[in-house]
Design a protein around this motif. Sequence first.
Motif, PDB file in Angstrom:
ATOM      1  N   ALA A   1      16.277 -57.135   2.006  1.00 55.65           N
ATOM      2  CA  ALA A   1      16.780 -58.023   3.056  1.00 55.65           C
ATOM      3  C   ALA A   1      18.206 -57.667   3.463  1.00 55.65           C
ATOM      4  O   ALA A   1      18.643 -57.990   4.574  1.00 55.65           O
ATOM      5  CB  ALA A   1      16.720 -59.467   2.572  1.00 55.65           C
ATOM      6  N   SER A   2      18.921 -56.967   2.563  1.00 49.94           N
ATOM      7  CA  SER A   2      20.303 -56.570   2.874  1.00 49.94           C
ATOM      8  C   SER A   2      20.403 -55.135   3.357  1.00 49.94           C
ATOM      9  O   SER A   2      21.506 -54.640   3.595  1.00 49.94           O
ATOM     10  CB  SER A   2      21.187 -56.761   1.641  1.00 49.94           C
ATOM     11  OG  SER A   2      20.866 -55.812   0.640  1.00 49.94           O
TER      12      SER A   2
ATOM     13  N   PRO B   1       5.536 -47.909   4.207  1.00 53.72           N
ATOM     14  CA  PRO B   1       6.840 -47.293   4.479  1.00 53.72           C
ATOM     15  C   PRO B   1       7.918 -48.309   4.826  1.00 53.72           C
ATOM     16  O   PRO B   1       7.643 -49.453   5.198  1.00 53.72           O
ATOM     17  CB  PRO B   1       6.542 -46.402   5.687  1.00 53.72           C
ATOM     18  CG  PRO B   1       5.469 -47.157   6.425  1.00 53.72           C
ATOM     19  CD  PRO B   1       4.608 -47.780   5.357  1.00 53.72           C
ATOM     20  N   VAL B   2       9.143 -47.855   4.697  1.00 47.94           N
ATOM     21  CA  VAL B   2      10.266 -48.559   5.311  1.00 47.94           C
ATOM     22  C   VAL B   2      10.266 -48.132   6.770  1.00 47.94           C
ATOM     23  O   VAL B   2      10.395 -46.941   7.078  1.00 47.94           O
ATOM     24  CB  VAL B   2      11.595 -48.174   4.630  1.00 47.94           C
ATOM     25  CG1 VAL B   2      12.765 -48.870   5.338  1.00 47.94           C
ATOM     26  CG2 VAL B   2      11.572 -48.515   3.151  1.00 47.94           C
TER      27      VAL B   2
ATOM     28  N   ALA C   1      25.025 -47.878   6.918  1.00 40.52           N
ATOM     29  CA  ALA C   1      23.801 -47.118   6.650  1.00 40.52           C
ATOM     30  C   ALA C   1      22.756 -47.973   5.949  1.00 40.52           C
ATOM     31  O   ALA C   1      23.071 -48.750   5.053  1.00 40.52           O
ATOM     32  CB  ALA C   1      24.102 -45.899   5.791  1.00 40.52           C
ATOM     33  N   THR C   2      21.512 -47.797   6.361  1.00 41.60           N
ATOM     34  CA  THR C   2      20.390 -48.288   5.573  1.00 41.60           C
ATOM     35  C   THR C   2      20.206 -47.335   4.400  1.00 41.60           C
ATOM     36  O   THR C   2      20.442 -46.128   4.532  1.00 41.60           O
ATOM     37  CB  THR C   2      19.102 -48.317   6.422  1.00 41.60           C
ATOM     38  OG1 THR C   2      19.303 -49.229   7.512  1.00 41.60           O
ATOM     39  CG2 THR C   2      17.898 -48.755   5.607  1.00 41.60           C
ATOM     40  N   VAL C   3      19.813 -47.848   3.246  1.00 39.40           N
ATOM     41  CA  VAL C   3      19.641 -47.021   2.053  1.00 39.40           C
ATOM     42  C   VAL C   3      18.200 -47.134   1.565  1.00 39.40           C
ATOM     43  O   VAL C   3      17.660 -48.241   1.473  1.00 39.40           O
ATOM     44  CB  VAL C   3      20.607 -47.437   0.924  1.00 39.40           C
ATOM     45  CG1 VAL C   3      20.415 -46.536  -0.304  1.00 39.40           C
ATOM     46  CG2 VAL C   3      22.054 -47.386   1.402  1.00 39.40           C
TER      47      VAL C   3
ATOM     48  N   ALA D   1      14.892 -57.167  -8.276  1.00 39.07           N
ATOM     49  CA  ALA D   1      15.463 -57.774  -7.063  1.00 39.07           C
ATOM     50  C   ALA D   1      15.282 -56.888  -5.838  1.00 39.07           C
ATOM     51  O   ALA D   1      16.065 -56.980  -4.874  1.00 39.07           O
ATOM     52  CB  ALA D   1      16.937 -58.133  -7.257  1.00 39.07           C
ATOM     53  N   ALA D   2      14.242 -56.043  -5.831  1.00 40.23           N
ATOM     54  CA  ALA D   2      14.026 -55.134  -4.704  1.00 40.23           C
ATOM     55  C   ALA D   2      13.808 -55.893  -3.400  1.00 40.23           C
ATOM     56  O   ALA D   2      14.274 -55.468  -2.338  1.00 40.23           O
ATOM     57  CB  ALA D   2      12.833 -54.219  -4.980  1.00 40.23           C
TER      58      ALA D   2
END
Length: 387
Positions: free
Chosen positions: A99-100, A114-115, A75-77, A93-94
Motif C-alpha cells: 500500500a506504500s 504481477p505488480v 520510486a516504486t520498489v 507485512a507485505a
Amino acid sequence: MRLLHTSDWHIGRTLHGTDLLAEQEAVLGGLAEVVTAERVDVVVVAGDVYDRAVPSTDATAVLDRVLTRLRGAGATVVLTPGNHDSSRRLGFAAGLLAASGVHVRTATTSLDEPVLLADRHGEVAVYGLPYLEPEIARFELALGGRETSTARSHEAVLRAAMDRVRADLLLRPGTRSVVLAHAFVGGGQPSESERDISVGGVDLVSPAVFDGVDYVALGHLHRPQTLSPRLRYSGSPLAYSFGEAGQQKQAWLVDLDAAGLAGVRALQLPTPRSLSVLTGRLEELLEDPAHAAVEDHFLSVRLTDPVRPTDPMRRLQTRFAHCVHLEWTGAAATPDGRSYQERLRGRGDLDVVGEFVSHVRTVPTTPAERDLLGRALAAVDRAEAAR
C-alpha cells in the motif's frame, strides 16, 4: 518507464568477520539519489535482500532506512527473496508495504500475479519470482507427481513458474513484462562469494526458460554480466570476497517504451572501501612506501616470510587498519619439493612433535623439553594399550 535493476544486497554480510553495514547503507541509501538524478520509476531487487534467514536488528534497520529513502525519492520498489533470505520473514507485512509502494513478492503460489504499473504507453507487469527451492516448489507448482531428477532441478521449477507467467501474460495483450528471478543461468560466471544452490548437482538453468518477456532481472551471481540484451545479472552492490577485488560494481538502468525493451545501460556504483590483496614479507609490507595507496582498503595479506612472524596481524594493523584476512604461505613450498606426507614418512612421533614445537616457537627444542615430550607420548601409548 525506467527501472533500476539491482540484486544481492546481502544486508548484514561481513567480510572475514568485519561488519559491512555502514558500507552497505552508504551504497544502497545512495540509490535514492540515482532515482532522482536518473528519473527512475521502479527499483527492483532480484533476491538475497538479507545475508541470512534471520537478519540482525541492525540489518533490518538498514533495510527500513534504505526503502524509506527510495520511496521518498519517488520510486516504486519490487523485491523478492533469494536463497539467503527467509521468505516468511521477508514477506511479513507485505500487504501493508504494498500500500506504500514497496512490493515484497515471496509467495510461490501467487508468482503469476504481477505488480501492475503504468506509464503513458500502458501497463507494465512486473513478476517477482521468489527463490524456488526445488524440493518444496515442485509440489507448490504441481510437479509433485514427477519423480525424475530433472523434476527436482531449478530449471524444472523455474520453467513451471515461467509457464504460469506466460499464461497470465496471454490474458494481458499489449502489456510489457519484467521478471525478477534468482538463479544460476547458463552462460553466467560465478564468484567465490556466492552460496551454492545446486541440488544433487543440478543447478544450471537454460536462458530459454525465460523466453516471452521483455526483460529478465537476474540475481544470485555477484558479477555484473549480460547473457543477452534482455537477460542480465546486475551483480552485488559491494564486493563480498577478495576474489572480487578491483571489480567495478554496478546496477542496470532499463528503459521500456511502447514496444518493450528500449535500452539498457550500466550505472556504476560507488565503492565506500576498496578491497586489495598484498603479498610479501612482513617487514617489507610494513615499510614499503608503495603500499601507501591501500592503507585504507580492506586487505587480505599473504605473508611469504620463510619463518612465521610473531603477532603478524597486530603488526599489520598498525599500518593497515582494515586488514581483515591473513595467510602465511612461506612454508608452502619446500626446497626439495616434497609433500608434507613424504617429509613425515619413516619419522617417529617424537621427531614430528619436536619439530612442530620448534616450528611454532621458531627456536629449537631443548633436550629437557624433548625428554618431557617423550614421556608424554609414552603415557598416551600406555593409555591406548589399556583400552
